[in-house]
Design a protein around this motif. Sequence first.
Motif, mmCIF file in Angstrom:
data_model
loop_
_atom_site.group_PDB
_atom_site.id
_atom_site.type_symbol
_atom_site.label_atom_id
_atom_site.label_comp_id
_atom_site.label_asym_id
_atom_site.label_seq_id
_atom_site.Cartn_x
_atom_site.Cartn_y
_atom_site.Cartn_z
ATOM 1 N N ASP A 309 50.190 64.115 35.587
ATOM 2 C CA ASP A 309 50.853 64.448 34.536
ATOM 3 C C ASP A 309 50.968 64.333 32.853
ATOM 4 O OD1 ASP A 309 53.356 64.796 32.586
ATOM 5 O OD2 ASP A 309 54.718 63.806 34.556
ATOM 6 N N LYS A 310 50.644 64.804 31.992
ATOM 7 C CA LYS A 310 50.051 63.861 30.756
ATOM 8 C C LYS A 310 51.017 63.800 29.950
ATOM 9 C CE LYS A 310 46.010 67.261 29.623
ATOM 10 N NZ LYS A 310 45.152 68.258 29.476
ATOM 11 N N SER A 311 52.079 63.608 30.971
ATOM 12 C CA SER A 311 53.631 63.123 29.641
ATOM 13 C C SER A 311 53.728 61.317 30.074
ATOM 14 C CB SER A 311 55.017 63.548 30.310
ATOM 15 O OG SER A 311 55.654 63.279 29.552
ATOM 16 N N LEU A 312 53.333 61.407 31.162
ATOM 17 C CA LEU A 312 53.462 60.026 31.654
ATOM 18 C C LEU A 312 51.966 58.924 31.095
ATOM 19 C CD1 LEU A 312 55.137 60.334 35.321
ATOM 20 C CD2 LEU A 312 55.576 58.672 33.231
ATOM 21 N N ILE A 313 51.922 57.886 30.867
ATOM 22 C CA ILE A 313 50.778 57.280 30.432
ATOM 23 C C ILE A 313 50.486 56.374 32.172
ATOM 24 C CG2 ILE A 313 50.076 55.447 29.399
ATOM 25 C CD1 ILE A 313 52.258 55.876 26.977
ATOM 26 N N PHE A 314 51.359 56.102 32.833
ATOM 27 C CA PHE A 314 50.744 55.407 33.595
ATOM 28 C C PHE A 314 51.580 56.261 34.974
ATOM 29 C CE2 PHE A 314 51.421 51.731 30.509
ATOM 30 C CZ PHE A 314 50.194 51.997 30.582
ATOM 31 N N PRO A 315 50.649 57.028 35.401
ATOM 32 C CA PRO A 315 51.418 57.974 36.682
ATOM 33 C C PRO A 315 50.644 57.755 37.629
ATOM 34 C CG PRO A 315 49.694 58.925 35.882
ATOM 35 C CD PRO A 315 49.702 58.213 35.102
ATOM 36 N N GLY A 316 52.077 57.559 38.889
ATOM 37 C CA GLY A 316 51.471 57.550 39.966
ATOM 38 C C GLY A 316 50.825 58.218 40.525
ATOM 39 N N SER A 317 50.786 58.246 42.118
ATOM 40 C CA SER A 317 49.811 59.087 43.240
ATOM 41 C C SER A 317 50.630 60.259 43.116
ATOM 42 C CB SER A 317 49.578 57.955 44.836
ATOM 43 O OG SER A 317 51.441 57.603 45.169
ATOM 44 N N ILE A 318 52.220 60.514 42.987
ATOM 45 C CA ILE A 318 52.999 61.177 43.673
ATOM 46 C C ILE A 318 52.545 62.073 42.319
ATOM 47 C CG2 ILE A 318 55.045 62.831 44.267
ATOM 48 C CD1 ILE A 318 54.843 60.002 46.011
ATOM 49 N N LYS A 319 53.037 63.165 41.733
ATOM 50 C CA LYS A 319 52.321 63.917 40.575
ATOM 51 C C LYS A 319 53.431 64.245 40.429
ATOM 52 C CE LYS A 319 51.288 68.705 38.321
ATOM 53 N NZ LYS A 319 50.398 69.410 38.687
ATOM 54 N N GLY A 320 53.562 63.608 38.589
ATOM 55 C CA GLY A 320 55.049 63.481 37.795
ATOM 56 C C GLY A 320 56.046 62.809 38.140
ATOM 57 N N LYS A 321 54.879 61.319 39.117
ATOM 58 C CA LYS A 321 56.105 59.930 39.243
ATOM 59 C C LYS A 321 55.142 59.213 38.845
ATOM 60 C CE LYS A 321 59.675 62.189 41.862
ATOM 61 N NZ LYS A 321 60.972 61.703 41.579
ATOM 62 N N PRO A 322 55.717 57.990 38.381
ATOM 63 C CA PRO A 322 55.179 56.919 37.358
ATOM 64 C C PRO A 322 54.892 56.330 38.731
ATOM 65 C CG PRO A 322 57.772 56.836 37.215
ATOM 66 C CD PRO A 322 57.720 58.191 38.273
ATOM 67 N N LEU A 323 53.771 55.072 38.513
ATOM 68 C CA LEU A 323 54.103 54.509 39.298
ATOM 69 C C LEU A 323 54.654 53.403 39.884
ATOM 70 C CD1 LEU A 323 51.077 51.607 37.377
ATOM 71 C CD2 LEU A 323 50.703 53.455 40.013
ATOM 72 N N SER A 324 55.013 52.612 40.986
ATOM 73 C CA SER A 324 56.113 52.098 41.772
ATOM 74 C C SER A 324 55.901 50.694 41.507
ATOM 75 C CB SER A 324 55.896 51.578 42.783
ATOM 76 O OG SER A 324 55.206 51.678 43.769
ATOM 77 N N ASP A 325 57.014 49.895 41.301
ATOM 78 C CA ASP A 325 56.904 48.579 40.591
ATOM 79 C C ASP A 325 56.200 47.064 41.614
ATOM 80 O OD1 ASP A 325 57.473 46.957 38.616
ATOM 81 O OD2 ASP A 325 59.634 45.852 39.980
ATOM 82 N N MET A 326 56.444 48.073 42.819
ATOM 83 C CA MET A 326 55.104 47.449 43.811
ATOM 84 C C MET A 326 53.479 47.625 43.469
ATOM 85 S SD MET A 326 57.405 45.725 45.840
ATOM 86 C CE MET A 326 55.712 45.301 47.234
ATOM 87 N N THR A 327 53.154 48.564 43.406
ATOM 88 C CA THR A 327 52.087 48.530 42.865
ATOM 89 C C THR A 327 51.621 47.841 41.517
ATOM 90 O OG1 THR A 327 51.803 51.208 43.170
ATOM 91 C CG2 THR A 327 50.172 50.289 41.563
ATOM 92 N N LEU A 328 52.405 47.102 40.725
ATOM 93 C CA LEU A 328 51.851 46.425 40.127
ATOM 94 C C LEU A 328 51.864 44.544 40.291
ATOM 95 C CD1 LEU A 328 52.726 48.502 37.827
ATOM 96 C CD2 LEU A 328 53.352 46.278 36.351
ATOM 97 N N THR A 329 52.585 45.171 41.268
ATOM 98 C CA THR A 329 52.989 43.261 42.563
ATOM 99 C C THR A 329 51.847 43.005 42.916
ATOM 100 O OG1 THR A 329 55.479 42.940 42.215
ATOM 101 C CG2 THR A 329 54.211 42.237 43.965
ATOM 102 N N LYS A 330 51.199 44.269 43.739
ATOM 103 C CA LYS A 330 50.180 44.427 44.415
ATOM 104 C C LYS A 330 49.276 43.740 43.785
ATOM 105 C CE LYS A 330 47.527 47.034 48.399
ATOM 106 N NZ LYS A 330 46.517 46.453 47.714
ATOM 107 N N VAL A 331 48.563 44.225 42.607
ATOM 108 C CA VAL A 331 47.589 43.839 41.706
ATOM 109 C C VAL A 331 47.417 42.712 42.060
ATOM 110 C CG1 VAL A 331 46.346 43.603 39.769
ATOM 111 C CG2 VAL A 331 47.949 46.021 40.575
ATOM 112 N N LEU A 332 48.939 41.202 41.662
ATOM 113 C CA LEU A 332 48.948 40.691 41.848
ATOM 114 C C LEU A 332 48.530 40.007 42.571
ATOM 115 C CD1 LEU A 332 51.992 39.157 39.033
ATOM 116 C CD2 LEU A 332 49.707 38.618 38.973
#
Length: 407
Positions: A309-332
């Motif tokens: 989805d080219k509208s979102l700068i940080f798309p998640g794994s599901i098309k049209g959906k943004p990254l989840s908050d837990m994705t960033l926490t998991k990086v940490l």
Amino acid sequence: MYLADPVHPRYGVGKNVGNYSLRRLSALTVKSARQPGRYGDGDGLYLVVGKGGAKSWIVRVQKNGRRRDVGLGSATKVPLKLARERAALVRSQVEAGLDPVLERNKRGGVPTFREAAMQVHGEHKKGWKNGKHQAQWLATLEAYAFPAFGGVAVSEIEAPTVRDALSAIWLTKPETARRLRQRINTIIDWAVAKGFREQSLALPVIDKSLPKQRSRVKHHAAMPYKDLPGFMAQLRARETMGRFALEAVILTAARSGEVRLATWEEVDLTKRTWTIPASHMKAGREHVVPLSNSAAALFQMLQRHARGDKSLIFPGSIKGKPLSDMTLTKVLRDMGRSETVHGFRSTFRDWAAEQTSFPGELAEVALAHVNSDKTEAAYLRSDRRVQRAKLMEAWSNYCGKLFRPSN
């Protein structure tokens, strides 16, 4: 089994001298009654005059030795004759082994507390910007209120019942308990406004009956700013959407939700700005972030390699959906860190206060904090974008540069 409370019309409340049917009140008596108190009419029927002069009807009944007053309506709307008829109906239901309150609720369409909560949630959720809050609002009630009185008519929820539900978690989960208290009260107030009950909860009474909470303010765990340059080098060692989003959070000092929901329409790489719409901001006001060299390079790289989805700068794994908050926490967590994503805003604030000569209020504007000093806020109308651009460039330099070609 309910029993009408036998009260002698002359000797008053509590005199168990037989079930008298003598009448004491008249239409004139009802109209002229001014002194606060209860005026007995016999067979458990009372005119109740409140301290403010409001008049209402009740009929007193008993269940398993416990007395209970059943409201029959306002005396300004229900004349004496009708009040006696309603009291007689209650007594007939008692004789039939029925609960008069439940029978009245069936006829009047009074919702249960659970049903009322669902209606309140449905009406209010459109005004909540945070989807997580929408889910948590009901989850708290489902966990701690519905098991206790979810099936009880909202008109019959009493202070002792609410107090006991709160008491179960008042000291062990103080923040959750306070939120539960507020949400229960919102539902009860809604029921009053809808005409399903006459009175709100006696919150002062409930509050005084609960023990004092000794909770401390819980701050978001933040990384010491001295650790940040080394952390940034490790963060940039691998390229994933979660790491890119976390880098954007750090470089812009924005909230994670603002970054995850960011769209390309909000970013102007020519002017080097990111304009966050009011709908994504905690304070409900548009906020413009000056992009440092590193932040601009990050957005340029992402724009060239945009996927899905080219509208979102940080798309998640599901098309049209943004990254989840837990994705960033998991990086940490994968990097062995115990801090929170939100804590990087505190890291930025501490660095600005202790390592720079920039004014403190400038860092507050960069964090989009609302100025609590109304007088000062009235004079500081500018967003001080030029000065903030210098602040954010200094912050970017402290975080450490990573060369990303601009073309």
